[in-house]
Design an enzyme around this catalytic site. Structure first.
Site, PDB file in Angstrom:
ATOM      1  N   HIS A 102     -24.967  32.853  -3.370  1.00 28.96           N
ATOM      2  CA  HIS A 102     -25.461  33.260  -4.894  1.00 28.96           C
ATOM      3  C   HIS A 102     -24.374  34.181  -6.371  1.00 28.96           C
ATOM      4  O   HIS A 102     -24.635  34.712  -6.339  1.00 28.96           O
ATOM      5  CB  HIS A 102     -26.595  34.064  -4.627  1.00 28.96           C
ATOM      6  CG  HIS A 102     -27.643  34.143  -3.937  1.00 28.96           C
ATOM      7  ND1 HIS A 102     -28.780  34.372  -3.074  1.00 28.96           N
ATOM      8  CD2 HIS A 102     -27.901  32.428  -2.780  1.00 28.96           C
ATOM      9  CE1 HIS A 102     -29.259  34.149  -2.172  1.00 28.96           C
ATOM     10  NE2 HIS A 102     -28.860  32.963  -2.076  1.00 28.96           N
ATOM     11  N   ASN A 103     -23.382  33.232  -6.073  1.00 33.38           N
ATOM     12  CA  ASN A 103     -22.025  33.406  -7.493  1.00 33.38           C
ATOM     13  C   ASN A 103     -23.267  32.386  -8.384  1.00 33.38           C
ATOM     14  O   ASN A 103     -23.412  31.575  -8.292  1.00 33.38           O
ATOM     15  CB  ASN A 103     -20.959  32.744  -7.394  1.00 33.38           C
ATOM     16  CG  ASN A 103     -20.904  33.167  -5.628  1.00 33.38           C
ATOM     17  OD1 ASN A 103     -21.082  32.942  -4.541  1.00 33.38           O
ATOM     18  ND2 ASN A 103     -19.842  33.897  -5.200  1.00 33.38           N
TER      19      ASN A 103
END
Lengths: 239, 585
Positions: free
Chosen positions: B512-513
């Protein structure tokens, strides 16, 4: 700058021409046929990488990481040695999917693998270094020491209490531990976890793909024999 | 270099956002070309049920992911350090190939809260000014505006769940804290196992409000509005990091790509890597892209509209390499491309049982019960010193033994004692995940690395990131609440895995960048406007979690997809009629 780089052609030489680009035009047929899949993937290579001294080391060290004991099978019964040998002979050993360009300054703990050696090279360099260290300090190579001494040496390597100039033995230990666990628990098609001994041991049913009948187990054990991607002995036809 | 015929639109990357955008634009009659740098991938060719449950191949040997040998990024915790390449993936797993990371996601499909979209305004109104180094801002789009698009995506995917708020009326059994929904989920929740039942009981006992996680794993057979059929999930435990062989997980392949591929006005080119977006000399628009195919041939693909649909890290890097917008400089605070990189703050609490079996191999990517009482601003933060929150979830995703062989506190890491502990606990453990928000700070950012290059010789992206004061206070506050639930789940013992120390780029945490091409209200605070349109080049649109100014305490895909539909609607209903900036600077 980009244009000149590509027009000069130098950057293109290294590029493999194996997988050609493909164009899929909307409205045309699908790029696959029903009932046909890629061929099953039986590991990376069936080749061999380790020399005799390295085999002796890996056989001994993996048996300390996952021992064979009265509670059940270990790395030896699972044939983790064959698994590791094949992996090192294949793309994993070559570091083929890893970024392996320098420079190579010493990394921080949060920066992960920073050895300039591929996994196969790291095994070669570090096993040799550890065997030499054992010869100097204990008059025997690692595989010939007793188990208690082997444990003590592995613990010291892990804790970086023993260091050897030119060989990243702590990095090697981490990789050895990781690949030993892989060889113990991976699908048997890769050469380790022979006869699914590790799956039997912990109760993992393997590559089954449908547990709808067991969702509401309510905390009761679910016992069923494991299945590999290559099936299981119970499915063989008696002759 | 060959110049190809002009396309109405070129899409870079063919995962979730690329396939949604391709569908919307071809539907509007545009002639669309999608360029994907990986290869074709589909269920029958690449991960049929006979091959899919292969832990070594797909996860540990990275068959589902981009090869770092071709391109990776460099990483350091702070500016005083030298960033070094991530030589192998660890903390996160960028996808490659048709379907992108949408092939190997778990399918945990949460909407962000209404307050998450106005994080700065909302929190300052309630708690006073944010700390000076915290660069949190509003999204520029509101939950109400996105609601119909969340609904569209959830129906595309056949999300299994239970609504907690339908048009303002709280629904029994759902999440009472969620934003309003125009409709119930298209499928009922998944069936829960022993661990979720215990979690549910324990959380209710503490006065919390557990609800079934919204899941892109099918609770029953489903036909989506595009006519695509999905099969019931078989709870096989090979979801995250794997392709679903069973057509049971919503992925671009199972929900939308086959429909897009039927359009004669659509062309997909695989193994085609875009090198840069080309700018018109007048500096107001893009003229198309330059890409290289797998034979090393260079092409120019001219297009009237260019849409970046790569992974967050790729979109940011492509902006930097194409010299669009000003790179962010943390020293001066000037520049915007690469600003506000954020992530996710994770901790967990494990429960070990003695008599009962959790049988985690009976699992699915988003099989879980969730408590949202401590997420977002669902609780009073007065005096706590942080903003944002986390959900606490009891997921049963897998018992894949290379990855998951849990042992209690104090167990050695190898040897007989370890082996025995693995056997003893393998089927008797469950875990509570604390999935926390990540607030933007001035010193966490992305730029181009000065030393390391990709296989084309171009700079890698450099990530400078560490956990922040907000993260530490957040996790210190919420992890003990998870521990309290865990203690009430009737196990033999628990093990608390606190979030401690600096961010480590190696242990897997979550893919979840976010941030880097952030959205906002003015060209002074953002790379793209509220319609995800570049402030610099009016025919360039940037999709993906890179547009999040900061990350909320949820998995991002639902919000990423809703924003894509929102942007596509703006393109087709406004931009095509009169090409130009959709928001006046």
């Amino acid at each position: 700058m980009l244009k000149s780089m590509f027009l000069s052609g130098t950057a293109l030489i290294a590029f493999p021409k194996l997988a050609l680009a493909r164009e899929f035009r909307g409205g045309e047929t699908w790029p696959w046929a029903p009932g046909v899949a890629d061929t099953p993937y039986f590991g990376t290579e069936t080749g061999s990488y380790l020399n005799m001294a390295e085999r002796a080391f890996v056989y001994a060290a993996t048996a300390r990481l996952i021992p064979s004991d009265d509670d059940g099978p270990g790395a030896r019964e699972a044939d983790v040695l064959t698994f590791i040998d094949r992996q090192l002979a294949g793309f994993y050993g070559r570091g083929q999917r890893w970024y392996m360009k320098g420079p190579w300054p010493e990394g921080l703990a949060t920066q992960g693998y920073q050895s300039q050696h591929t996994p196969a090279e790291l095994f070669r360099v570090c096993i040799d270094a550890i065997d030499q260290w054992c010869a100097t300090n204990h008059d025997a190579r690692f595989a010939d020491l007793d188990e208690a001494m082997q444990d003590q040496i592995l613990e010291r390597i892990e804790a970086e209490d023993v260091t050897i100039e030119g060989a990243q033995i702590a990095t090697f230990f981490d990789l050895l531990k990781e690949i030993t666990i892989e060889g113990f628990f991976a699908d048997p098609i890769y050469g380790g976890n022979r006869d699914m001994v590790a799956w039997h041991y912990v109760g993992f049913p393997g590559a089954r793909y449908d547990y709808r009948d067991f969702i509401h187990h309510d905390g009761a054990p679910i016992t069923m024999p494991p299945v590999s991607l290559a099936g299981r002995p119970g499915w063989n036809v008696d002759r | 270099m060959e110049t190809l015929p002009q396309a109405d639109a070129v899409i870079i990357g063919f995962g979730w956002t690329g396939s949604i955008m391709a569908h919307e634009l071809t539907k509007a009659g545009l002639n669309v070309v999608a360029l994907e740098r990986g290869g074709w991938r589909d269920t029958p060719t690449d991960f049929p049920p006979t091959l899919a449950p292969d832990e070594l191949r797909y996860y540990w040997r990275h068959e589902m992911f981009q090869e770092t040998s071709r391109e990776t990024l460099t990483f350091r915790n702070n500016m005083s350090q030298t960033a070094l390449p991530m030589r192998r993936w660890g903390s996160f797993l960028p996808g490659v190939g048709v379907g992108g990371a949408g092939v190997h996601w778990n399918g945990q499909t949460f909407r962000f809260l209404p307050s998450d979209f106005v994080a700065k305004t909302h929190n300052e109104e309630r708690y006073g000014p944010l700390p000076p180094d915290m660069t949190v801002q509003d999204y520029g789009v509101t939950y109400d505006e996105l609601e119909p698009h969340f609904d569209t995506f959830e129906k595309l995917c056949g999300i299994s769940g239970k609504a907690g708020n339908i048009r303002g009326t709280i629904q029994e059994g759902g999440n009472p804290f969620e934003g309003w929904r125009s409709d119930e989920y298209p499928n009922p929740p998944m069936e829960m196992t022993f661990s979720q039942d215990r979690f549910d009981f324990a959380a209710r006992g503490l006065g919390l409000n557990p609800f079934p996680a919204p899941s892109a794993n099918m609770s029953q057979a489903y036909v989506n509005p595009l006519g695509m059929s999905l099969a019931p999930c078989t709870y096989c435990g090979f979801c995250e990091k794997f392709g679903c062989g069973n057509y049971s997980k919503a992925a671009p392949q199972t929900t939308i790509i086959p429909v897009v591929m039927r359009n004669p006005n659509f062309t997909l080119r695989t193994n085609s890597e875009v090198l840069h977006v080309n700018k018109h000399p007048d500096g107001t628009r893009a003229t198309g892209v330059t890409y290289v195919d797998a034979s090393g041939n260079l092409f120019e693909q001219p297009a009237d509209v260019v849409v970046l649909c790569g992974y967050q890290l790729q979109n940011t890097r492509l902006m930097l390499l194409s010299e669009i917008g000003e790179p962010y400089n943390p020293q001066t605070g000037q520049g915007l491309v690469g600003k506000n990189y954020t992530y996710q703050v994770m901790s967990s609490v494990e429960v070990f049982y003695e008599e009962e079996f959790t049988n985690n191999f009976v699992g699915a990517g988003s099989l879980g019960m969730i408590v949202d009482d401590y997420n977002g601003d669902n609780f009073d933060h007065s005096g706590l010193g942080f903003i944002g929150g986390a959900y606490i979830g009891c997921w049963t995703t897998n018992a894949r033994p290379i990855e998951s062989h849990p042992v209690p506190e104090g167990t050695p890491e190898w040897g007989s004692e370890w082996k025995r502990a693995v056997r003893h606990n393998f089927l008797k453990q469950t875990s509570l995940s604390v999935h926390g928000a990540s607030m933007a700070y001035r010193h966490n950012y992305l730029d181009l690395d000065p030393t390391y290059t990709d296989h084309w010789g171009r700079p890698l992206m450099r990530m400078t990131y560490d956990f922040t004061a907000n993260d530490r206070l957040l996790t210190d506050h919420i992890t003990p609440i998870a521990a309290e639930i865990a203690r009430n789940m009737g196990g033999r013992e628990i093990k608390i895995n606190e979030r401690r120390g600096s961010y480590d780029s190696m242990p897997y945490q979550t893919t979840h960048n976010t941030g880097g091409t952030i959205m906002g209200q003015t060209p002074a605070d953002s790379v793209v406007n509220r319609y995800l349109q570049s402030w610099d080049l009016h025919n360039l649109f940037v999709m993906g979690a890179g547009v999040f100014p900061q990350n909320a305490g949820y998995n991002p895909t639902d919000t990423v997809a809703a924003l894509t539909y929102w942007s596509a609607e703006a393109i087709t209903s406004q931009y095509l009629r009169s090409p130009g900036p959709l928001v006046q600077a």
